[in-house]
Design a protein around this motif. Structure first.
Motif, PDB file in Angstrom:
ATOM      1  N   THR A  66      -3.009   6.570   7.043  1.00 59.71           N
ATOM      2  CA  THR A  66      -3.431   5.550   6.084  1.00 59.71           C
ATOM      3  C   THR A  66      -4.538   4.704   6.717  1.00 59.71           C
ATOM      4  O   THR A  66      -4.368   4.164   7.804  1.00 59.71           O
ATOM      5  CB  THR A  66      -2.228   4.671   5.689  1.00 59.71           C
ATOM      6  OG1 THR A  66      -1.277   5.505   5.027  1.00 59.71           O
ATOM      7  CG2 THR A  66      -2.652   3.541   4.763  1.00 59.71           C
TER       8      THR A  66
ATOM      9  N   LEU B 268       0.849  -1.182   0.000  1.00 57.85           N
ATOM     10  CA  LEU B 268       0.000   0.000   0.000  1.00 57.85           C
ATOM     11  C   LEU B 268       0.889   1.237   0.000  1.00 57.85           C
ATOM     12  O   LEU B 268       1.801   1.345   0.817  1.00 57.85           O
ATOM     13  CB  LEU B 268      -0.869  -0.023   1.262  1.00 57.85           C
ATOM     14  CG  LEU B 268      -2.190   0.734   1.253  1.00 57.85           C
ATOM     15  CD1 LEU B 268      -3.102   0.225   0.152  1.00 57.85           C
ATOM     16  CD2 LEU B 268      -2.863   0.604   2.602  1.00 57.85           C
ATOM     17  N   GLU B 269       0.615   2.142  -0.910  1.00 58.56           N
ATOM     18  CA  GLU B 269       1.389   3.385  -0.944  1.00 58.56           C
ATOM     19  C   GLU B 269       0.830   4.370   0.047  1.00 58.56           C
ATOM     20  O   GLU B 269      -0.341   4.290   0.430  1.00 58.56           O
ATOM     21  CB  GLU B 269       1.313   3.992  -2.349  1.00 58.56           C
ATOM     22  CG  GLU B 269       2.193   3.333  -3.355  1.00 58.56           C
ATOM     23  CD  GLU B 269       1.935   3.891  -4.752  1.00 58.56           C
ATOM     24  OE1 GLU B 269       1.812   5.121  -4.870  1.00 58.56           O
ATOM     25  OE2 GLU B 269       1.845   3.079  -5.680  1.00 58.56           O
TER      26      GLU B 269
ATOM     27  N   HIS C  48      -9.412   3.202  -2.489  1.00 63.14           N
ATOM     28  CA  HIS C  48      -8.391   3.126  -3.540  1.00 63.14           C
ATOM     29  C   HIS C  48      -8.097   1.682  -3.905  1.00 63.14           C
ATOM     30  O   HIS C  48      -7.936   1.328  -5.057  1.00 63.14           O
ATOM     31  CB  HIS C  48      -7.074   3.759  -3.070  1.00 63.14           C
ATOM     32  CG  HIS C  48      -7.167   5.230  -2.856  1.00 63.14           C
ATOM     33  ND1 HIS C  48      -6.851   5.829  -1.658  1.00 63.14           N
ATOM     34  CD2 HIS C  48      -7.549   6.228  -3.690  1.00 63.14           C
ATOM     35  CE1 HIS C  48      -7.035   7.131  -1.760  1.00 63.14           C
ATOM     36  NE2 HIS C  48      -7.465   7.402  -2.979  1.00 63.14           N
ATOM     37  N   LYS C  49      -8.027   0.873  -2.859  1.00 62.31           N
ATOM     38  CA  LYS C  49      -7.591  -0.499  -3.082  1.00 62.31           C
ATOM     39  C   LYS C  49      -8.496  -1.434  -2.301  1.00 62.31           C
ATOM     40  O   LYS C  49      -8.976  -1.079  -1.227  1.00 62.31           O
ATOM     41  CB  LYS C  49      -6.142  -0.630  -2.610  1.00 62.31           C
ATOM     42  CG  LYS C  49      -5.436  -1.853  -3.108  1.00 62.31           C
ATOM     43  CD  LYS C  49      -3.929  -1.696  -2.945  1.00 62.31           C
ATOM     44  CE  LYS C  49      -3.255  -2.997  -3.397  1.00 62.31           C
ATOM     45  NZ  LYS C  49      -1.809  -2.855  -3.510  1.00 62.31           N
TER      46      LYS C  49
ATOM     47  N   GLN D 247      -2.890   5.968   0.089  1.00 59.70           N
ATOM     48  CA  GLN D 247      -3.922   5.044  -0.402  1.00 59.70           C
ATOM     49  C   GLN D 247      -4.701   4.511   0.781  1.00 59.70           C
ATOM     50  O   GLN D 247      -4.146   4.324   1.850  1.00 59.70           O
ATOM     51  CB  GLN D 247      -3.276   3.848  -1.101  1.00 59.70           C
ATOM     52  CG  GLN D 247      -2.816   4.102  -2.509  1.00 59.70           C
ATOM     53  CD  GLN D 247      -2.442   2.788  -3.195  1.00 59.70           C
ATOM     54  OE1 GLN D 247      -1.781   1.939  -2.610  1.00 59.70           O
ATOM     55  NE2 GLN D 247      -2.868   2.634  -4.434  1.00 59.70           N
ATOM     56  N   ASP D 248      -5.989   4.253   0.586  1.00 55.54           N
ATOM     57  CA  ASP D 248      -6.695   3.532   1.638  1.00 55.54           C
ATOM     58  C   ASP D 248      -7.130   2.167   1.105  1.00 55.54           C
ATOM     59  O   ASP D 248      -7.167   1.938  -0.101  1.00 55.54           O
ATOM     60  CB  ASP D 248      -7.856   4.336   2.227  1.00 55.54           C
ATOM     61  CG  ASP D 248      -8.764   4.913   1.175  1.00 55.54           C
ATOM     62  OD1 ASP D 248      -8.840   4.326   0.073  1.00 55.54           O
ATOM     63  OD2 ASP D 248      -9.407   5.940   1.444  1.00 55.54           O
ATOM     64  N   LEU D 249      -7.402   1.269   2.035  1.00 57.35           N
ATOM     65  CA  LEU D 249      -7.609  -0.135   1.673  1.00 57.35           C
ATOM     66  C   LEU D 249      -8.846  -0.701   2.352  1.00 57.35           C
ATOM     67  O   LEU D 249      -9.062  -0.485   3.546  1.00 57.35           O
ATOM     68  CB  LEU D 249      -6.374  -0.947   2.100  1.00 57.35           C
ATOM     69  CG  LEU D 249      -6.478  -2.479   2.028  1.00 57.35           C
ATOM     70  CD1 LEU D 249      -6.433  -2.949   0.568  1.00 57.35           C
ATOM     71  CD2 LEU D 249      -5.344  -3.139   2.801  1.00 57.35           C
TER      72      LEU D 249
ATOM     73  N   ARG E 299     -12.827   8.652   6.936  1.00 58.35           N
ATOM     74  CA  ARG E 299     -12.004   9.025   5.782  1.00 58.35           C
ATOM     75  C   ARG E 299     -11.557  10.475   5.876  1.00 58.35           C
ATOM     76  O   ARG E 299     -10.397  10.793   5.608  1.00 58.35           O
ATOM     77  CB  ARG E 299     -12.782   8.797   4.493  1.00 58.35           C
ATOM     78  CG  ARG E 299     -13.174   7.343   4.339  1.00 58.35           C
ATOM     79  CD  ARG E 299     -13.807   7.084   3.034  1.00 58.35           C
ATOM     80  NE  ARG E 299     -12.788   6.888   2.022  1.00 58.35           N
ATOM     81  CZ  ARG E 299     -13.070   6.445   0.808  1.00 58.35           C
ATOM     82  NH1 ARG E 299     -14.306   6.205   0.472  1.00 58.35           N
ATOM     83  NH2 ARG E 299     -12.107   6.267  -0.055  1.00 58.35           N
TER      84      ARG E 299
ATOM     85  N   GLU F 247      -7.637  11.534   6.437  1.00 60.09           N
ATOM     86  CA  GLU F 247      -7.005  12.402   5.446  1.00 60.09           C
ATOM     87  C   GLU F 247      -6.421  13.636   6.114  1.00 60.09           C
ATOM     88  O   GLU F 247      -5.292  14.046   5.848  1.00 60.09           O
ATOM     89  CB  GLU F 247      -8.029  12.805   4.383  1.00 60.09           C
ATOM     90  CG  GLU F 247      -7.409  13.288   3.103  1.00 60.09           C
ATOM     91  CD  GLU F 247      -8.440  13.378   1.982  1.00 60.09           C
ATOM     92  OE1 GLU F 247      -8.380  14.321   1.204  1.00 60.09           O
ATOM     93  OE2 GLU F 247      -9.330  12.496   1.936  1.00 60.09           O
TER      94      GLU F 247
END
Ligand code: ADP
Ligand code: MG
Length: 218
Positions: free
Chosen positions: A191, A25-26, A206-207, A29-31, A182, A186
């Motif tokens: 993350t 995960l960059e 994002h992912k 990015q959220d997962l 979120r 942010e």
């Protein structure tokens, strides 16, 4: 990469729960993590939050190999870097909600005045100011969950892990709480990783990964 999970294995006794999981995960990015009941989602989250040790593989958070840390170092790391919103609320029954929210700050030896201001502000945003002087048993499940979120983000964690944070909320509150999570993550440059059963929610991340029998299937 902000998070690197490399070939992670974890068993409880003879039950293999995580069987060779890898993903990255960059930063920023959220997962979303999906998967059926018993597939290993909570276990994965615990290993990312350094609450559980893995048997094999590596977990790197912000370049630090947490699988190799000593217990003491790990506890400090958890306190400073990780915010955890548990699937089942974990407010301590013997203290009021404000003291519950201030617990990470007390444990970490932070200046309480500053953190208290932040907690009061967050309580205001999340609509639970009226709960702070009450004990957990005196507030509703939804309020407890929002207080959990406040406690988890009180120290501006770099990694915010949420295990089905909206599991027992109605759909309106689900959307609300997720939006708040979120926005807040942010705002503090954290993350966000969320376990959810809600496909619409997951698709907005994002992912997305789906786990089955301790392996990523998509
Ligand atoms: P999920 O969150 O996807 O529902 P979990 O990660 O909680 O799944 O659990 C995955 C499997 O690991 C289940 O079969 C569960 O019974 C088992 N398990 C989880 N935690 C423990 C534990 N502390 N001891 C023994 N077995 C466990
Ligand atoms: Mg679970």
């Amino acid at each position: 990469m902000f998070l690197e999970v490399k070939n992670v294995y974890k068993s409880y006794g003879r039950t293999e729960v995580l069987r060779g999981l890898s993903f990255q995960l960059e930063k920023g990015q959220d997962l979303a993590i999906m998967g059926g009941s018993g597939s290993g989602k909570s276990t994965l989250l615990y290993t990312l939050g350094a609450l559980e040790r893995i048997d094999k593989g590596e977990v790197l958070v912000d370049g630090k190999n947490i699988s190799k840390m000593e217990d003491e170092q790990l506890a400090l790391f958890r306190n400073r870097f990780i915010g955890f919103v548990f699937q089942f609320h974990f407010l301590l029954p013997s203290m009021n909600c404000l003291d519950n929210a201030l617990l990470p700050a007390k444990i970490g030896g932070f200046k309480l005045k500053e953190i208290k201001e932040r907690v009061l502000n967050l309580a205001n945003i999340l609509g639970v100011s009226h709960c702070l002087k009450k004990y957990p048993y005196q507030v509703s499940g939804g309020e407890q969950q929002r207080l959990n979120i406040i406690r988890a983000i009180s120290l501006n964690p770099k990694l915010l892990l949420c295990d089905e944070p909206t599991g027992n909320l109605d759909s309106k509150n689900t959307t609300n709480v997720l939006q708040v999570l979120r926005n807040l993550s942010e705002e503090i440059d954290s993350t966000l990783i969320v376990v959810t059963h809600d496909a619409a929610v997951a698709n907005s991340f994002h992912k997305k990964i789906t786990i089955e029998d301790g392996q990523i299937i998509s």
